[in-house]
Structures are given as structure tokens and as C-alpha cells.
Design a protein around this motif. Structure first.
Motif, short mmCIF file in Angstrom:
data_model
loop_
_atom_site.label_atom_id
_atom_site.label_comp_id
_atom_site.label_asym_id
_atom_site.label_seq_id
_atom_site.Cartn_x
_atom_site.Cartn_y
_atom_site.Cartn_z
N THR A 185 0.82 -1.21 0.00
CA THR A 185 0.00 0.00 0.00
C THR A 185 0.85 1.26 0.00
O THR A 185 0.58 2.21 -0.74
CB THR A 185 -0.94 0.02 1.22
OG1 THR A 185 -1.75 -1.16 1.21
CG2 THR A 185 -1.84 1.25 1.19
N VAL A 186 1.90 1.26 0.83
CA VAL A 186 2.80 2.42 0.87
C VAL A 186 3.47 2.63 -0.48
O VAL A 186 3.60 3.76 -0.97
CB VAL A 186 3.85 2.25 1.99
CG1 VAL A 186 4.95 3.31 1.87
CG2 VAL A 186 3.20 2.34 3.36
N ALA A 187 3.88 1.53 -1.11
CA ALA A 187 4.51 1.64 -2.43
C ALA A 187 3.52 2.19 -3.46
O ALA A 187 3.88 3.05 -4.29
CB ALA A 187 5.02 0.27 -2.87
N CYS A 188 2.28 1.74 -3.39
CA CYS A 188 1.25 2.24 -4.31
C CYS A 188 0.96 3.72 -4.07
O CYS A 188 0.76 4.48 -5.02
CB CYS A 188 -0.03 1.42 -4.16
SG CYS A 188 0.07 -0.27 -4.76
N ILE A 189 0.95 4.11 -2.79
CA ILE A 189 0.69 5.52 -2.48
C ILE A 189 1.81 6.40 -3.02
O ILE A 189 1.56 7.45 -3.62
CB ILE A 189 0.54 5.71 -0.95
CG1 ILE A 189 -0.76 5.07 -0.46
CG2 ILE A 189 0.54 7.20 -0.59
CD1 ILE A 189 -0.94 5.11 1.04
N HIS A 190 3.07 5.97 -2.82
CA HIS A 190 4.20 6.73 -3.34
C HIS A 190 4.12 6.84 -4.87
O HIS A 190 4.36 7.91 -5.44
CB HIS A 190 5.52 6.06 -2.93
CG HIS A 190 5.95 6.40 -1.54
ND1 HIS A 190 6.19 7.69 -1.12
CD2 HIS A 190 6.20 5.59 -0.47
CE1 HIS A 190 6.56 7.69 0.14
NE2 HIS A 190 6.57 6.42 0.57
N LEU A 191 3.78 5.74 -5.50
CA LEU A 191 3.66 5.74 -6.95
C LEU A 191 2.56 6.67 -7.42
O LEU A 191 2.71 7.43 -8.38
CB LEU A 191 3.40 4.31 -7.45
CG LEU A 191 3.24 4.13 -8.96
CD1 LEU A 191 4.53 4.51 -9.68
CD2 LEU A 191 2.85 2.70 -9.28
N TRP A 192 1.44 6.65 -6.70
CA TRP A 192 0.30 7.50 -7.05
C TRP A 192 0.62 8.98 -6.87
O TRP A 192 0.30 9.81 -7.71
CB TRP A 192 -0.89 7.09 -6.19
CG TRP A 192 -2.17 7.80 -6.53
CD1 TRP A 192 -2.67 8.06 -7.77
CD2 TRP A 192 -3.10 8.35 -5.60
NE1 TRP A 192 -3.87 8.72 -7.68
CE2 TRP A 192 -4.15 8.91 -6.36
CE3 TRP A 192 -3.15 8.39 -4.22
CZ2 TRP A 192 -5.24 9.53 -5.75
CZ3 TRP A 192 -4.24 8.99 -3.61
CH2 TRP A 192 -5.27 9.56 -4.39
N ILE A 193 1.28 9.29 -5.72
CA ILE A 193 1.64 10.69 -5.45
C ILE A 193 2.63 11.21 -6.48
O ILE A 193 2.51 12.32 -6.99
CB ILE A 193 2.20 10.83 -4.02
CG1 ILE A 193 1.11 10.55 -2.99
CG2 ILE A 193 2.78 12.23 -3.80
CD1 ILE A 193 1.61 10.55 -1.56
N ASN A 194 3.63 10.37 -6.79
CA ASN A 194 4.64 10.80 -7.77
C ASN A 194 4.04 10.98 -9.16
O ASN A 194 4.41 11.90 -9.88
CB ASN A 194 5.77 9.77 -7.82
CG ASN A 194 6.57 9.72 -6.53
OD1 ASN A 194 6.64 10.72 -5.82
ND2 ASN A 194 7.18 8.59 -6.24
N SER A 195 3.10 10.10 -9.52
CA SER A 195 2.49 10.21 -10.84
C SER A 195 1.60 11.43 -10.96
O SER A 195 1.43 12.00 -12.04
CB SER A 195 1.68 8.95 -11.16
OG SER A 195 0.61 8.82 -10.25
N SER A 196 1.01 11.85 -9.81
CA SER A 196 0.15 13.03 -9.83
C SER A 196 0.94 14.32 -9.67
O SER A 196 0.38 15.41 -9.72
CB SER A 196 -0.90 12.95 -8.72
OG SER A 196 -0.28 12.95 -7.46
#
Length: 319
Positions: free
Chosen positions: A148-159
Motif C-alpha cells: 500500500t505504501v509503495a502504491c501511495i508513493h507511486l500514485w503521489i509521484n504520478s500526480s
């Protein structure tokens, strides 16, 4: 119309938090008092008490985040707060679901009757099986947090940080961190972590039904009464397991509905809907556990009788 919906939803959330707190607090209090009186505590009561405390923590954390979101919305515009809130929700939700699953496994091992050597080995070590199950679930919890943390980081970076730039995005933001398991962003991975305990409970429930079927056939062949102690124990365990499965299925269906309506209605309405569904699971299951446990049910009746007598005394002393 929106104001009325918001007021109604807020009232329902307060009722759910109050009901869940009273129900789970009552379970913990009764078991602790009984533990102090007797000097020991049964394995079932240990699981029930741990489950009650985990759900009290869940309800308290939800209440705190709700109040912070209302009073200090700017706090949720940081990625750090985003991460903390998400991890807190994952841990509390995980413990709540897995402790309920351990309760189903324990009932199955204690009540079911099979001649299989592996089952007998596990039955004689039911407490250790529950402990190992809980420890293995902690590995899944760690994996869930990492993914989940990895997905959140990926989501934040992509946005590129756009989601944290203005209050306009707060509703979408809060939707994701409060209920990641129902978010379309994390659905593929989160679904696995949600269906594993459900599958374990379902398998235990099916095997318990099969055990009851074999037991009833054996009793009929021996021309004995079918409603003996073992049959009653089977029925009690089946009622508890069935109630948990039904509530969990409803919970999963609500998540599917939330995903399907995402983008079709206002974000705030989705948030309120998710708050209600998230709180309904630990609240409703605590009521089922109280009604299904003879000691808790008797304690509830005693409290109700005391309240009734106290209200009569107050009415007598009143003007």
C-alpha cells in the motif's frame, strides 16, 4: 438536499460509533471482570477481548480522523498525514477481521468431529493453531502495508503533488486514505488481503456443516436423540460463523458498490457512504457476538434489568 443528507449521514455515523463503542466496550469489560473474579480466562474469551479492543481502537481512530478532518482540514494536505492515516486504518481493520477469523477457526476446531489424524492433531492444539494463524496474518499485514505504501508513493509521484495543492482536492484525498481497500487505485492488491480471511472463515464454516451432517447421521443410525450436546455446540458455532460471513459479505458488496459509483455522484456523498459502511462492520458484529454468547447475553439482561429498576426508582423519587 445536500445539507439534509449530510446531517443524516453525520447522525448515523455518530450512532454507529456510539453503538460500536458501547458494544465492544461491554464485551471487553464483562470478560475482564470475569477474569478478575475467576483468576483465569478461557481461550474464547481471550479472542473476544482482543477483538473488542482492536475494534475499540478502530472506532477511536476513525473518530479522531473524522474530527481532525472537520476541524483541521489542512492537516490532510500533506503526504505524511496521508500515509499515517492509511497505515492506522490498515492495521486496525486487519486485526479486526483476522481476530474474528481466528474465532471462527477456534470454534471449528473445538466443535467439529473428524477422525482424520491431521485434524485431531490440530484439534488438540487449537490454541496454538489460533496463535500461529494470528502470527501468519501479521506477515500479511506487513506485506499489505508495504504494498500500500509503495502504491501511495507511486500514485503521489504520478500526480506530481497536484492532489495536495488545494482544498478542492480534499474530498478525493480523504476518500482514498480512509478506505484504500475500496479504492480503484489499490483494488487489485487490496482484494487479496480482504478475501484471504473470508476464505479461511468460509472453509471452516463449510467443514463445520459437514461435521454436523456426519454427526446427525451417526446419531440417527444409533437411534439416539439428534439434539444432544454436540449438536447444540455445532449449531451455536454455525450461527456465529454464519453471522460473521453474512456481515462480511455485505461489507464486501458495499465496497463493490462504492467502486461502481465512484465518479457518478459527489465525492462527499461517497465519503459519507464509506464512513458508514466502514463503521457498520465492527459495530454490527459486536452485537451478534453479544447475542450469541451466553455469558455476554446474561450480562446484558442483568444490565437491562438494573437500568429498568433504576429508572423506576428515579421515577418514584421524582416530583
Amino acid at each position: 438536499m445536500n445539507n439534509s443528507i449530510g446531517s443524516t449521514s453525520s447522525l448515523s455515523l455518530f450512532i454507529e460509533i456510539a453503538t460500536g463503542t458501547i458494544g465492544n466496550g461491554f464485551i471487553a469489560l464483562v470478560n475482564i471482570i470475569d477474569w478478575v473474579k475467576r483468576g483465569n480466562i478461557s481461550s474464547v474469551d481471550q479472542i473476544l477481548t482482543a477483538l473488542a479492543f482492536s475494534r475499540l481502537s478502530f472506532l477511536l481512530s476513525m473518530l479522531i480522523f473524522m474530527l481532525l478532518f472537520i476541524l483541521c482540514p489542512h492537516l490532510f494536505m500533506t503526504s505524511e498525514m496521508f500515509m499515517v492515516a492509511e497505515i492506522v486504518w490498515i492495521v486496525n481493520n486487519h486485526l479486526s477481521i483476522w481476530l474474528a477469523t481466528c474465532l471462527s477457526v477456534f470454534y471449528f476446531l473445538k466443535v467439529a468431529n473428524f477422525s482424520n489424524s491431521i485434524f485431531l492433531y490440530l484439534k488438540w492444539r487449537a490454541k496454538k493453531v489460533v496463535l500461529v494463524t494470528l502470527l501468519l496474518s501479521l506477515i500479511l499485514l506487513l506485506l499489505n502495508i508495504v504494498v500500500t505504501v509503495a502504491c501511495i508513493h507511486l500514485w503521489i509521484n504520478s500526480s506530481e503533488g497536484i492532489m495536495f495543492d488545494s482544498l478542492k482536492n480534499l474530498t478525493l484525498h480523504s476518500r482514498v486514505f480512509l478506505f484504500t481497500n475500496s479504492s480503484h487505485v489499490f483494488l487489485p492488491t487490496a482484494s487479496v488481503f480482504m478475501f484471504i480471511p473470508f476464505t479461511v472463515s468460509l472453509v471452516a464454516f463449510i467443514l463445520l456443516i459437514f461435521s454436523l451432517y456426519k454427526h446427525i447421521r451417526k446419531m440417527q443410525l444409533n437411534f439416539k436423540r439428534s439434539r444432544d450436546t454436540s449438536t447444540m455446540a455445532h449449531m451455536k458455532a454455525l450461527k456465529t460463523g454464519f453471522s460473521f460471513l453474512i456481515i462480511y459479505v455485505i461489507y464486501l458488496l458495499v465496497i463493490v458498490i462504492e467502486i461502481s459509483i465512484f465518479g457518478l455522484v459527489e465525492n462527499m456523498l461517497i465519503i459519507l457512504f464509506e464512513y458508514s459502511s466502514g463503521l457498520a462492520f465492527p459495530t454490527s458484529h459486536s452485537v451478534v457476538l453479544i447475542l450469541g454468547n451466553s455469558k455476554l447475553r446474561q450480562a446484558t439482561l442483568s444490565v437491562l434489568r438494573w437500568l429498568r429498576c433504576h429508572s423506576k426508582d428515579m421515577a418514584t423519587l421524582g416530583p
